[in-house]
Design a protein around this motif. Sequence first.
Motif, PDB file in Angstrom:
ATOM      1  N   UNK A  19       0.834  -1.203   0.000  1.00  0.00           N
ATOM      2  CA  UNK A  19       0.000   0.000   0.000  1.00  0.00           C
ATOM      3  C   UNK A  19       0.867   1.251   0.000  1.00  0.00           C
ATOM      4  N   UNK A  20       1.921   1.267   0.797  1.00  0.00           N
ATOM      5  CA  UNK A  20       2.799   2.430   0.818  1.00  0.00           C
ATOM      6  C   UNK A  20       3.471   2.652  -0.540  1.00  0.00           C
ATOM      7  N   UNK A  21       3.877   1.557  -1.148  1.00  0.00           N
ATOM      8  CA  UNK A  21       4.500   1.677  -2.471  1.00  0.00           C
ATOM      9  C   UNK A  21       3.511   2.209  -3.507  1.00  0.00           C
ATOM     10  N   UNK A  22       2.254   1.749  -3.433  1.00  0.00           N
ATOM     11  CA  UNK A  22       1.239   2.240  -4.372  1.00  0.00           C
ATOM     12  C   UNK A  22       0.959   3.721  -4.166  1.00  0.00           C
ATOM     13  N   UNK A  23       0.905   4.162  -2.890  1.00  0.00           N
ATOM     14  CA  UNK A  23       0.659   5.582  -2.610  1.00  0.00           C
ATOM     15  C   UNK A  23       1.809   6.439  -3.132  1.00  0.00           C
ATOM     16  N   UNK A  24       3.033   5.995  -2.910  1.00  0.00           N
ATOM     17  CA  UNK A  24       4.177   6.763  -3.389  1.00  0.00           C
ATOM     18  C   UNK A  24       4.207   6.824  -4.915  1.00  0.00           C
TER      19      UNK A  24
END
Length: 394
Positions: free
Chosen positions: A115-120
Amino acid sequence: MSRLGALLRRLGREYSDDPGPLTALVTFLGGSLMIAIGLTEVWTDAPVGAPAWWHLVPLAVGCAATTVRRSHPAITMAVVVAAFAADAVIGGSLAVLVVLFDAIYSAERFGSWPLRRAVRFGSGVIIAGGTLAAALSGLPLRAVAAIALQLAAMLLIPVWWAVDVRHRTELAASAQARADLEAARAAERARAQDAERRSAVQAERSRMARELHDAVAGDVSALVIRAGAALAAPPGPGDRESLAAVRESGLHALGELRAMIEVLTAEGEQEPAAPALTEDGGELLARFGADGDGVDPAGLAPLPPAVDRAGYRLLQEALTNATRHGRPGTVEVGLAREDGTVEIVVSNAVDRVVADGDGLGLTSMRERAHAVGGTLEIETTEGTWTVTARLPAG
């Protein structure tokens, strides 16, 4: 007032467990105030015109999704993005933009790595795409740079903030874990040292018990034999002599018991008679090479049996420590008897100042001295270590 206080305490507990619901409520109230004062129409080219109160709908949806931002950050992010898109269609509002900031922060702070990678990645795509679109639309370079900075501030500041908070939290947790581990190790070392000290004390008490057993057994045996002989013989003048012998043996036994009864726990296996200071002290001094000053242990006699044996053990342990830790050839021994007290002094030179110790040998020496009603003192000065034992001689 009591009901209000109870309500506030309950809300405080709920917030400490999961601050999402309270955060959503505060955000909705603040956002409603922003809409009421006209902080809307963020996007001037909105395809649909609508009254200002319409912005309350996406605001309410986004705040509702914020209630599960800690436990389900992915759901919160998806719902808030949809609410933000709907709000942008009708012109956009600063209130929903604040909700989007919080959703990005929650995804980076509480979300999984995918999820963090997708947000970034999404933030980078939006910043690059917005900047490129502004440049292709023919806007001046200054306007393109302003749009790029605005998009970066809107999308990257929540990410940076969440990363910083998460790293600080992890560092604090790691430091606390190390502190807990060190505390546990220190407690374990303290327990081990305490168990070792208790074991040494118990061993010393068991040895004193065996020595007392030997001494009392002899006195009681003599008492029984003399009493039996007196009963077997016809009455006569010898009775008084037999009773005197019985009394003497009984007094010896009582003296042994009175000196050590409080420190005995259990009677162990019988051993040969323990050495005594007045009988075996000279040989002990010769063995350690400390008999050059004319010290005569036999000159202290007579001593109670328990004191005589305790003095030997104390002198033996003090000489052992002096030989092991002191400077070779510097051991001095002093023995004196006056005013009903026997004083044993052992001193030796050391290469450095030695702190008052609580080692197992010193613990045993203190226990033995106290068992017969005496005292043990340890004095350390610059270059000298001195052990002084004072035992009752009567």
